[in-house]
Design a protein around this motif. Sequence first.
Motif, PDB file in Angstrom:
ATOM      1  N   LEU A   1      -3.199  13.177   1.593  1.00 34.48           N
ATOM      2  CA  LEU A   1      -3.809  12.319   0.583  1.00 34.48           C
ATOM      3  C   LEU A   1      -3.623  10.877   1.024  1.00 34.48           C
ATOM      4  N   VAL A   2      -4.730  10.207   1.368  1.00 32.14           N
ATOM      5  CA  VAL A   2      -4.697   8.816   1.814  1.00 32.14           C
ATOM      6  C   VAL A   2      -5.028   7.937   0.608  1.00 32.14           C
ATOM      7  N   VAL A   3      -4.060   7.134   0.187  1.00 30.63           N
ATOM      8  CA  VAL A   3      -4.192   6.339  -1.039  1.00 30.63           C
ATOM      9  C   VAL A   3      -4.684   4.941  -0.679  1.00 30.63           C
ATOM     10  N   LYS A   4      -5.799   4.551  -1.279  1.00 31.61           N
ATOM     11  CA  LYS A   4      -6.376   3.233  -1.010  1.00 31.61           C
ATOM     12  C   LYS A   4      -6.286   2.295  -2.206  1.00 31.61           C
ATOM     13  N   GLN A   5      -6.125   2.849  -3.402  1.00 34.48           N
ATOM     14  CA  GLN A   5      -6.134   2.041  -4.612  1.00 34.48           C
ATOM     15  C   GLN A   5      -4.805   2.169  -5.352  1.00 34.48           C
ATOM     16  N   GLN A   6      -4.410   1.085  -6.026  1.00 34.85           N
ATOM     17  CA  GLN A   6      -3.226   1.159  -6.866  1.00 34.85           C
ATOM     18  C   GLN A   6      -3.508   2.093  -8.035  1.00 34.85           C
ATOM     19  N   PRO A   7      -2.670   3.093  -8.261  1.00 30.90           N
ATOM     20  CA  PRO A   7      -2.966   4.071  -9.316  1.00 30.90           C
ATOM     21  C   PRO A   7      -2.625   3.541 -10.711  1.00 30.90           C
ATOM     22  N   HIS A   8      -3.496   3.818 -11.651  1.00 28.39           N
ATOM     23  CA  HIS A   8      -3.256   3.454 -13.041  1.00 28.39           C
ATOM     24  C   HIS A   8      -3.295   4.663 -13.961  1.00 28.39           C
ATOM     25  N   GLU A   9      -3.963   5.706 -13.534  1.00 25.76           N
ATOM     26  CA  GLU A   9      -4.072   6.930 -14.315  1.00 25.76           C
ATOM     27  C   GLU A   9      -4.328   8.091 -13.370  1.00 25.76           C
ATOM     28  N   GLY A  10      -4.277   9.314 -13.903  1.00 28.98           N
ATOM     29  CA  GLY A  10      -4.582  10.475 -13.092  1.00 28.98           C
ATOM     30  C   GLY A  10      -6.034  10.450 -12.648  1.00 28.98           C
ATOM     31  N   TYR A  11      -6.329  11.198 -11.602  1.00 28.58           N
ATOM     32  CA  TYR A  11      -7.712  11.256 -11.117  1.00 28.58           C
ATOM     33  C   TYR A  11      -8.622  11.797 -12.215  1.00 28.58           C
ATOM     34  N   ARG A  12      -9.722  11.072 -12.455  1.00 27.98           N
ATOM     35  CA  ARG A  12     -10.656  11.446 -13.517  1.00 27.98           C
ATOM     36  C   ARG A  12     -11.841  12.265 -12.988  1.00 27.98           C
TER      37      ARG A  12
ATOM     38  N   PRO B   1       0.812  -1.222   0.000  1.00 30.32           N
ATOM     39  CA  PRO B   1       0.000   0.000   0.000  1.00 30.32           C
ATOM     40  C   PRO B   1       0.842   1.267   0.000  1.00 30.32           C
ATOM     41  N   ALA B   2       1.969   1.237   0.710  1.00 31.27           N
ATOM     42  CA  ALA B   2       2.838   2.414   0.730  1.00 31.27           C
ATOM     43  C   ALA B   2       3.465   2.651  -0.640  1.00 31.27           C
ATOM     44  N   ARG B   3       3.783   1.577  -1.362  1.00 30.42           N
ATOM     45  CA  ARG B   3       4.306   1.741  -2.732  1.00 30.42           C
ATOM     46  C   ARG B   3       3.249   2.347  -3.637  1.00 30.42           C
ATOM     47  N   HIS B   4       1.994   1.941  -3.450  1.00 32.60           N
ATOM     48  CA  HIS B   4       0.910   2.544  -4.237  1.00 32.60           C
ATOM     49  C   HIS B   4       0.819   4.042  -3.946  1.00 32.60           C
ATOM     50  N   ALA B   5       0.978   4.394  -2.671  1.00 34.31           N
ATOM     51  CA  ALA B   5       0.934   5.810  -2.300  1.00 34.31           C
ATOM     52  C   ALA B   5       2.085   6.572  -2.950  1.00 34.31           C
ATOM     53  N   ALA B   6       3.280   5.978  -2.965  1.00 36.45           N
ATOM     54  CA  ALA B   6       4.424   6.625  -3.596  1.00 36.45           C
ATOM     55  C   ALA B   6       4.203   6.785  -5.102  1.00 36.45           C
ATOM     56  N   GLU B   7       3.599   5.773  -5.726  1.00 31.93           N
ATOM     57  CA  GLU B   7       3.296   5.872  -7.157  1.00 31.93           C
ATOM     58  C   GLU B   7       2.296   6.989  -7.429  1.00 31.93           C
ATOM     59  N   ARG B   8       1.271   7.070  -6.584  1.00 34.56           N
ATOM     60  CA  ARG B   8       0.292   8.155  -6.768  1.00 34.56           C
ATOM     61  C   ARG B   8       0.946   9.508  -6.555  1.00 34.56           C
TER      62      ARG B   8
END
Length: 296
Positions: free
Chosen positions: A145-156, A18-25
Amino acid sequence: MNQARITRLLALTDFSAPARHAAERAAMVAKQTGSALDLLHVIDSGLLKRLQQLGGGVSAEVEERLLDTARENLQRLAEVLMTHRDVTPGVHAAKGALLRTLVAQADRMNPDLLVLGARGASHMRHLFLGSTAERMLRMAVQPLLVVKQQPHEGYRKILVAVDFSACSLRALRLAQAVAPGAEFVVFHAFEVPFESTLQYAGIKESEISRFRAAAQLEADTKLRELIRDSGLAPASTTALAVRGNATQHIIEQEQESDCDLIVIGKHGEVLLEDLLLGSVTKHVLVEAQGDVLVAI
């Protein structure tokens, strides 16, 4: 028009998924906004103390090896972000009491936005969505910003929950800074004061309906004024005011509008909610499916 600007982000990591997902976002937002990005890992002195209890002491060499390993892991994460997100982060490792050190480092680095995962490794699993989260949110002076999902694209599409307090305009401007070009749903949930009591007291339904209509009109008017003041583009903005419980409707609207980010203020407009961080904010942090941005 006092628009918010994002120039520096700080992503907190414990090297969990989850922390890696946050770093990616964080890297995606940094790339989109042209901002600098830093990565921070804190070695919890509480865990070092526990290790000392188990092994009869922890030498300075062991502590230094732990810091070296943290720096190596940070550098590997930075290299991944450079390769996949075209962003070059700064890396920082520190040691100390976890919450206090995180807040102190954030104050020293003074980012415009803190980014963190909703879950973490065992010793941080409930850090940001438990009682410690409330303390950190009270202490922090930066939006989170609390990241819950693995990011794939910018916020739509972004759901911005407003209560017309002073924080509402800041939340809208922050949302625009974090996700320029996204669609926005500006949402307000209202209730008629003493509605259930009025019904119990036998007040005519026609009279209660008049109160409901007046509250709806007031909410619709305030939403239009807030959107105008925020500078949001009307073509990409939907205003929505509904009657009922705010937490329930925010979570429902997240799904109905297919939003991938909820933006909400740290405090509510009621003093008691300020003292408790904001019961709506706490529930949204826990119950939302997508990411949550808490405006300060």
